[in-house]
Design a protein around this motif. Structure first.
Motif, PDB file in Angstrom:
ATOM      1  N   LEU A 130       0.822  -1.205   0.000  1.00  0.00           N
ATOM      2  CA  LEU A 130       0.000   0.000   0.000  1.00  0.00           C
ATOM      3  C   LEU A 130       0.861   1.262   0.000  1.00  0.00           C
ATOM      4  CD1 LEU A 130      -2.815  -1.028   2.514  1.00  0.00           C
ATOM      5  CD2 LEU A 130      -3.037  -0.720   0.031  1.00  0.00           C
ATOM      6  N   GLN A 131       2.033   1.172   0.629  1.00  0.00           N
ATOM      7  CA  GLN A 131       2.947   2.309   0.682  1.00  0.00           C
ATOM      8  C   GLN A 131       3.879   2.353  -0.531  1.00  0.00           C
ATOM      9  OE1 GLN A 131       4.950   1.576   4.370  1.00  0.00           O
ATOM     10  NE2 GLN A 131       3.149   1.995   5.638  1.00  0.00           N
ATOM     11  N   ARG A 132       3.674   1.407  -1.454  1.00  0.00           N
ATOM     12  CA  ARG A 132       4.507   1.285  -2.652  1.00  0.00           C
ATOM     13  C   ARG A 132       5.985   1.082  -2.287  1.00  0.00           C
ATOM     14  NH1 ARG A 132       1.803   4.454  -7.621  1.00  0.00           N
ATOM     15  NH2 ARG A 132      -0.351   4.221  -6.960  1.00  0.00           N
ATOM     16  N   ARG A 133       6.183   0.310  -1.252  1.00  0.00           N
ATOM     17  CA  ARG A 133       7.539  -0.072  -0.838  1.00  0.00           C
ATOM     18  C   ARG A 133       7.608  -1.602  -0.718  1.00  0.00           C
ATOM     19  NH1 ARG A 133       9.201   0.798   3.869  1.00  0.00           N
ATOM     20  NH2 ARG A 133       7.235   1.227   4.932  1.00  0.00           N
ATOM     21  N   PRO A 134       7.307  -2.320  -1.794  1.00  0.00           N
ATOM     22  CA  PRO A 134       7.244  -3.791  -1.690  1.00  0.00           C
ATOM     23  C   PRO A 134       8.625  -4.402  -1.449  1.00  0.00           C
ATOM     24  CG  PRO A 134       7.116  -3.112  -3.977  1.00  0.00           C
ATOM     25  CD  PRO A 134       7.065  -1.848  -3.165  1.00  0.00           C
ATOM     26  N   ASP A 135       8.612  -5.529  -0.746  1.00  0.00           N
ATOM     27  CA  ASP A 135       9.812  -6.366  -0.684  1.00  0.00           C
ATOM     28  C   ASP A 135       9.352  -7.812  -0.818  1.00  0.00           C
ATOM     29  OD1 ASP A 135       9.305  -7.680   1.809  1.00  0.00           O
ATOM     30  OD2 ASP A 135      10.004  -5.911   2.876  1.00  0.00           O
ATOM     31  N   ASN A 136      10.290  -8.726  -0.976  1.00  0.00           N
ATOM     32  CA  ASN A 136       9.909 -10.109  -1.285  1.00  0.00           C
ATOM     33  C   ASN A 136      10.025 -11.048  -0.093  1.00  0.00           C
ATOM     34  OD1 ASN A 136      12.648 -10.344  -1.022  1.00  0.00           O
ATOM     35  ND2 ASN A 136      12.984 -11.403  -2.957  1.00  0.00           N
ATOM     36  N   THR A 137      10.129 -10.507   1.124  1.00  0.00           N
ATOM     37  CA  THR A 137      10.316 -11.369   2.299  1.00  0.00           C
ATOM     38  C   THR A 137       9.177 -12.364   2.458  1.00  0.00           C
ATOM     39  OG1 THR A 137      11.532  -9.610   3.424  1.00  0.00           O
ATOM     40  CG2 THR A 137      10.696 -11.402   4.784  1.00  0.00           C
ATOM     41  N   PHE A 138       7.944 -11.897   2.357  1.00  0.00           N
ATOM     42  CA  PHE A 138       6.799 -12.794   2.531  1.00  0.00           C
ATOM     43  C   PHE A 138       6.736 -13.830   1.416  1.00  0.00           C
ATOM     44  CE2 PHE A 138       2.245 -13.654   1.562  1.00  0.00           C
ATOM     45  CZ  PHE A 138       1.980 -14.440   2.675  1.00  0.00           C
ATOM     46  N   ARG A 139       6.975 -13.391   0.183  1.00  0.00           N
ATOM     47  CA  ARG A 139       6.919 -14.325  -0.941  1.00  0.00           C
ATOM     48  C   ARG A 139       7.962 -15.426  -0.797  1.00  0.00           C
ATOM     49  NH1 ARG A 139       9.756 -14.688  -5.447  1.00  0.00           N
ATOM     50  NH2 ARG A 139      10.722 -12.651  -5.136  1.00  0.00           N
ATOM     51  N   VAL A 140       9.177 -15.042  -0.432  1.00  0.00           N
ATOM     52  CA  VAL A 140      10.225 -16.042  -0.246  1.00  0.00           C
ATOM     53  C   VAL A 140       9.866 -16.993   0.891  1.00  0.00           C
ATOM     54  CG1 VAL A 140      12.641 -16.365   0.426  1.00  0.00           C
ATOM     55  CG2 VAL A 140      12.038 -14.582  -1.214  1.00  0.00           C
ATOM     56  N   ARG A 141       9.281 -16.445   1.978  1.00  0.00           N
ATOM     57  CA  ARG A 141       8.960 -17.297   3.126  1.00  0.00           C
ATOM     58  C   ARG A 141       7.917 -18.339   2.774  1.00  0.00           C
ATOM     59  NH1 ARG A 141       8.602 -20.783   5.568  1.00  0.00           N
ATOM     60  NH2 ARG A 141       8.224 -21.133   7.796  1.00  0.00           N
ATOM     61  N   ILE A 142       6.869 -17.964   2.056  1.00  0.00           N
ATOM     62  CA  ILE A 142       5.812 -18.948   1.783  1.00  0.00           C
ATOM     63  C   ILE A 142       6.231 -19.951   0.713  1.00  0.00           C
ATOM     64  CG2 ILE A 142       3.939 -17.454   2.560  1.00  0.00           C
ATOM     65  CD1 ILE A 142       3.302 -16.900  -0.403  1.00  0.00           C
ATOM     66  N   GLN A 143       7.313 -19.673   0.009  1.00  0.00           N
ATOM     67  CA  GLN A 143       7.845 -20.655  -0.933  1.00  0.00           C
ATOM     68  C   GLN A 143       8.747 -21.671  -0.239  1.00  0.00           C
ATOM     69  OE1 GLN A 143       9.740 -18.179  -3.873  1.00  0.00           O
ATOM     70  NE2 GLN A 143       7.858 -17.877  -5.040  1.00  0.00           N
ATOM     71  N   ALA A 144       9.130 -21.376   0.997  1.00  0.00           N
ATOM     72  CA  ALA A 144       9.976 -22.284   1.781  1.00  0.00           C
ATOM     73  C   ALA A 144       9.081 -23.246   2.566  1.00  0.00           C
ATOM     74  CB  ALA A 144      10.855 -21.463   2.726  1.00  0.00           C
ATOM     75  N   PRO A 145       9.663 -24.306   3.153  1.00  0.00           N
ATOM     76  CA  PRO A 145       8.846 -25.260   3.912  1.00  0.00           C
ATOM     77  C   PRO A 145       8.084 -24.603   5.051  1.00  0.00           C
ATOM     78  CG  PRO A 145      11.018 -26.173   3.476  1.00  0.00           C
ATOM     79  CD  PRO A 145      11.071 -24.737   3.052  1.00  0.00           C
ATOM     80  N   ILE A 146       6.851 -25.053   5.256  1.00  0.00           N
ATOM     81  CA  ILE A 146       5.988 -24.556   6.330  1.00  0.00           C
ATOM     82  C   ILE A 146       5.494 -25.761   7.132  1.00  0.00           C
ATOM     83  CG2 ILE A 146       3.826 -23.375   6.888  1.00  0.00           C
ATOM     84  CD1 ILE A 146       4.200 -21.745   4.308  1.00  0.00           C
ATOM     85  N   LEU A 147       5.648 -25.697   8.438  1.00  0.00           N
ATOM     86  CA  LEU A 147       5.212 -26.779   9.342  1.00  0.00           C
ATOM     87  C   LEU A 147       5.779 -28.123   8.910  1.00  0.00           C
ATOM     88  CD1 LEU A 147       1.449 -25.866   9.901  1.00  0.00           C
ATOM     89  CD2 LEU A 147       3.454 -25.024  11.133  1.00  0.00           C
ATOM     90  N   ARG A 148       7.046 -28.113   8.510  1.00  0.00           N
ATOM     91  CA  ARG A 148       7.665 -29.344   8.015  1.00  0.00           C
ATOM     92  C   ARG A 148       9.026 -29.545   8.657  1.00  0.00           C
ATOM     93  NH1 ARG A 148       8.260 -29.462   1.803  1.00  0.00           N
ATOM     94  NH2 ARG A 148      10.476 -29.026   2.070  1.00  0.00           N
ATOM     95  N   ALA A 149       9.240 -30.717   9.198  1.00  0.00           N
ATOM     96  CA  ALA A 149      10.524 -31.073   9.795  1.00  0.00           C
ATOM     97  C   ALA A 149      11.352 -31.857   8.800  1.00  0.00           C
ATOM     98  CB  ALA A 149      10.282 -31.908  11.062  1.00  0.00           C
ATOM     99  N   PRO A 150      12.667 -31.969   9.029  1.00  0.00           N
ATOM    100  CA  PRO A 150      13.489 -32.770   8.126  1.00  0.00           C
ATOM    101  C   PRO A 150      13.068 -34.232   8.139  1.00  0.00           C
ATOM    102  CG  PRO A 150      14.836 -31.672   9.810  1.00  0.00           C
ATOM    103  CD  PRO A 150      13.414 -31.403  10.134  1.00  0.00           C
ATOM    104  N   ALA A 151      13.207 -34.865   7.000  1.00  0.00           N
ATOM    105  CA  ALA A 151      12.883 -36.303   6.920  1.00  0.00           C
ATOM    106  C   ALA A 151      13.851 -37.096   7.779  1.00  0.00           C
ATOM    107  CB  ALA A 151      12.966 -36.769   5.472  1.00  0.00           C
ATOM    108  N   ARG A 152      13.397 -38.213   8.278  1.00  0.00           N
ATOM    109  CA  ARG A 152      14.282 -39.109   9.036  1.00  0.00           C
ATOM    110  C   ARG A 152      15.210 -39.824   8.069  1.00  0.00           C
ATOM    111  NH1 ARG A 152      12.383 -39.722  14.207  1.00  0.00           N
ATOM    112  NH2 ARG A 152      10.208 -39.054  14.546  1.00  0.00           N
TER     113      ARG A 152
END
Length: 305
Positions: free
Chosen positions: A279-301
């Motif tokens: 809204l302030q026309r100051r976008p950054d990609n922190t949120f986009r990068v975060r949701i492309q990374a694993p969410i609620l996921r642990a390393p495989a055994r």
């Protein structure tokens, strides 16, 4: 003068550009007998690291037959073979002068319940490594909100008096063998990131102390091996391993519900911040990068390759 000896464990991955300085710094301690052995655990390097160690540093014991074990498993491969009173974990992009290592050894010698000590660590631009700031679910949410989350977070200043802390960087750390025998080595489920955080927390829960020692000073290039992978980094880290390891660490020590709530709250805060910036026309990609990374996921055994 201390009669204790040190086993050094260095885990490498495509480390040719930085490893010579690390081994040169340890060679001086080896020549005096302070270091009794040095294990170089090579994680499937493609740049000739293993052959270079064999040719240039035959005094090192090379372990290069396990594929890419990750940091914690790689350290365990060296620790399991080590015979020294102490184990020095040294990143391949770090250096530790002999006099500073001796100060660390003498410090642990003098304190029966001190299990870990780390020096002041200078990064490439002169910045200093911090100590403290143990991650908890609440701290994760506070960090996302941008409010103070860690009352004990402080840099290790060269020359400062020693102080106890909750966390020190695993890039250069001296561990007491007695502590490792009691609490065990690194949890092998961590491939990369948070493995030392988990170990220090287990050690402190068992009554051992974690210390920072400003009288010893090391250097560290910071993430030299990670930068050779070409994988996308999030805040300087490889996103998949970072977020899977973080979630596993939080689940292990604080329970799945708290870990899940904290991670979802973090994502919600990042989403709100992204909307406000748009809204302030100051976008950054922190949120986009975060949701492309694993969410609620642990390393495989099992062993990653």
């Amino acid at each position: 003068m201390s009669s204790s000896n040190v086993s050094v464990v260095i885990v490498t991955h495509n480390s040719i550009p930085v490893l010579p300085a690390a081994l040169d710094s340890i060679a001086a301690s080896y020549a005096t007998g302070l270091v009794s052995e040095c294990f170089v655990v090579d994680n499937a390097s493609s740049d000739g690291t293993a052959d270079w160690v064999r040719a240039r540093h035959p005094w090192c014991r090379l372990i290069a037959d396990g594929g890419n074990l990750g940091f914690g498993r790689g350290c365990n491969a060296g620790i399991d073979r080590a015979s020294g009173t102490y184990v020095l974990l040294l990143n391949p992009d770090a250096t530790l002068p002999s006099a500073d290592l001796r100060r660390m050894v003498e410090f642990l010698d003098a304190r029966p319940r001190a299990g870990v000590v780390a020096p002041a660590i200078r990064e490439p631009e002169g910045e200093l490594q911090a100590a403290g700031g143990l991650l908890t679910p609440m701290a994760l949410v506070k960090e996302a909100l941008g409010v103070p989350a860690h009352g004990d977070l402080r840099t290790i200043q060269p020359g400062d008096p020693p102080f106890q802390t909750s966390w020190v960087c695993g890039a250069v750390a001296l561990l007491k063998r007695e502590m490792l025998e009691q609490v065990g080595g690194f949890d092998p489920r961590f491939f990369l990131y948070f493995e030392e955080t988990d170990l220090w927390l287990r050690a402190r829960s068992a009554g051992w102390q974690v210390w920072a020692l400003g009288d010893a000073v090391a250097t560290h290039e910071n993430a030299a091996s990670a930068k050779t992978t070409g994988e996308k980094l999030y805040a300087g880290c490889i996103a998949q391993h970072y977020f899977e390891s973080r979630f596993y660490y939080l689940c292990k020590h604080f329970g799945w519900p708290a870990a899940a709530l904290a991670e979802l709250a973090e994502i919600g805060v990042l989403m709100a911040k992204a909307a406000a910036r748009a809204l302030q026309r100051r976008p950054d990609n922190t949120f986009r990068v975060r949701i492309q990374a694993p969410i609620l996921r642990a390393p495989a055994r099992g062993a990653p390759q």
